[in-house]
Every structure is written in C-alpha cells, then in structure tokens.
Design a protein around this motif. Sequence first.
Motif, PDB file in Angstrom:
ATOM      1  N   ALA A 163       1.874  -7.374  -2.613  1.00  0.00           N
ATOM      2  CA  ALA A 163       1.705  -6.065  -3.234  1.00  0.00           C
ATOM      3  C   ALA A 163       0.426  -5.418  -2.711  1.00  0.00           C
ATOM      4  CB  ALA A 163       1.619  -6.217  -4.754  1.00  0.00           C
ATOM      5  N   PRO A 164       0.442  -4.104  -2.511  1.00  0.00           N
ATOM      6  CA  PRO A 164      -0.767  -3.431  -2.020  1.00  0.00           C
ATOM      7  C   PRO A 164      -1.906  -3.590  -3.014  1.00  0.00           C
ATOM      8  CG  PRO A 164       0.844  -1.823  -2.796  1.00  0.00           C
ATOM      9  CD  PRO A 164       1.540  -3.149  -2.771  1.00  0.00           C
ATOM     10  N   SER A 165      -3.118  -3.707  -2.483  1.00  0.00           N
ATOM     11  CA  SER A 165      -4.280  -3.822  -3.352  1.00  0.00           C
ATOM     12  C   SER A 165      -4.480  -2.508  -4.106  1.00  0.00           C
ATOM     13  CB  SER A 165      -5.528  -4.128  -2.532  1.00  0.00           C
ATOM     14  OG  SER A 165      -5.378  -5.346  -1.827  1.00  0.00           O
ATOM     15  N   PRO A 166      -4.882  -2.588  -5.361  1.00  0.00           N
ATOM     16  CA  PRO A 166      -5.125  -1.339  -6.102  1.00  0.00           C
ATOM     17  C   PRO A 166      -6.293  -0.584  -5.503  1.00  0.00           C
ATOM     18  CG  PRO A 166      -5.907  -3.246  -7.340  1.00  0.00           C
ATOM     19  CD  PRO A 166      -5.152  -3.779  -6.163  1.00  0.00           C
ATOM     20  N   GLY A 167      -6.238   0.726  -5.584  1.00  0.00           N
ATOM     21  CA  GLY A 167      -7.313   1.553  -5.072  1.00  0.00           C
ATOM     22  C   GLY A 167      -8.482   1.589  -6.035  1.00  0.00           C
TER      23      GLY A 167
END
Length: 245
Positions: free
Chosen positions: A5-9
């Motif tokens: 999953a993409p890292s949170p901004g």
Amino acid sequence: MVADAPSPGPRLGFLYPGHSAEDEYPRLGTLVDARPVVELVHTSVGEDAHRVDALLDLGGPERLAEGASHLAGRVDAVLWACTSGSFVFGLDGARRQAAAVGEALDVPSSSTSLAFVAALRALGATRPAVAATYPPDVVSAFASFLAEAGTDVVATGAEDILTATEVGTFGRERVRSFVLAGDHPDADVVLVPDTALHTVEWIDELEATLGKPVLTANQVTMWEALRLVGAPHGGQAGLGALFAL
C-alpha cells in the motif's frame, strides 16, 4: 503477490471557521501529488459577519486554541484556514496568531493571509488586484495587510457580502463574474481572499480568461501547508500557476 500500500502523505491540519467551503480541502488533498492526510477541525463562530469586530472575535486565541486541541499529536503542520480572521490583526498580529497555534501543537504553522504573502513571493508577483467577497472596509484591511508585507495593491473589488454562509453558495458564474470584474490592466495577479468561497474547480479557467495567475484562499492555504512540511507541491496541473511552479 499483493503490492504494498502507498505510504500515507503528510498529515495536514486545517482550522476552519464554521461551514461553507470546507469540502475544498479533502478535494485538494486528492488532487496534489503528495496525497496528504487532511485533518480539518471546525472552529467556533460567534457571529457570521464580515465585520471587523466579528472577525477579531472569530480569530481570537481562545477559539483557535480550542480548535487546535483536537489536532494534538495528529498533524505535521497546521493552518488557520481563514483570510479575514487573520489579516484583520495586521501582519505582526497574524504572525503571532499563527505562531501561537503552532507552539500549542509543536508543529510548523501559518494562516491563509500569510499564505497569500508567501504565494505572491513565490510567483514574483508585485502588482495584485483583489477581487473580494467582503464589504469595502474589510477589503481595505486586506490591502493594508499586504502593504505591510511590502506589496501594493493596484485595484480592489468588493462584493459587499456580509456572511460566509452566503459566500459558500456562490457557483461558477457568480465567481467568474466578480473575479473578472476585479481584475485591472496593471495587475500581474488577481487575489481572491475568502476560504468560504468555492474556487478550486475554476482556477485554470479563470487564469486562461484573464491571462494571469489567480490566487484563491483555499488554494494558497493548501499550498502553504505542503510548503511547510517540504512536501511536493510543484508541477501540478489543474490548480493554477501557483501549483505549476
């Protein structure tokens, strides 16, 4: 194999007075490459009025401190997402106001008024026109604030709308009409200072029509928040000249 999953901004906090155009913040969060986590808290409002005494109360330290308490430990930067409730304090007052919120949360902080100053510098713009929803005396206070920051306004337009609630109902044609009317041939940028106003969907259209940058309140507030945390905020399409830098 399942992709990670993409890292949170970055976690960006916004203190927003009342309810008008707050939906622009999650919308902006989905449009920028940094994909920030938007944490928005509604601060209390005494009287919904674009009147100096009401605005001084709106941006008072107790209201901001109470709102900020809901963001403790949750954000990497915080913005007081209100133009008139910051510039009415003057430049030094707006700086103290933002600093107090940042100190309470131990994160970088700013406000919409200060974001306008930073955005003008980033664009190298020195001759703004102001197309505002406010009554004339409140527009004059914004022009005085900008003058304190070293920028002289070449023209002002005042729609003379008393409440943020009414401003929040403006649609595309109303926004387009008063922003274009507020331009001036000598201006190198048009400022649209009210976070109660929906503008995000129409910034590119306004710039194309005017042939110059347009800076709107919610746009510059998100840009400033990203700048404070060092997140990517340039080369973006669809959000005007400021985000294309």
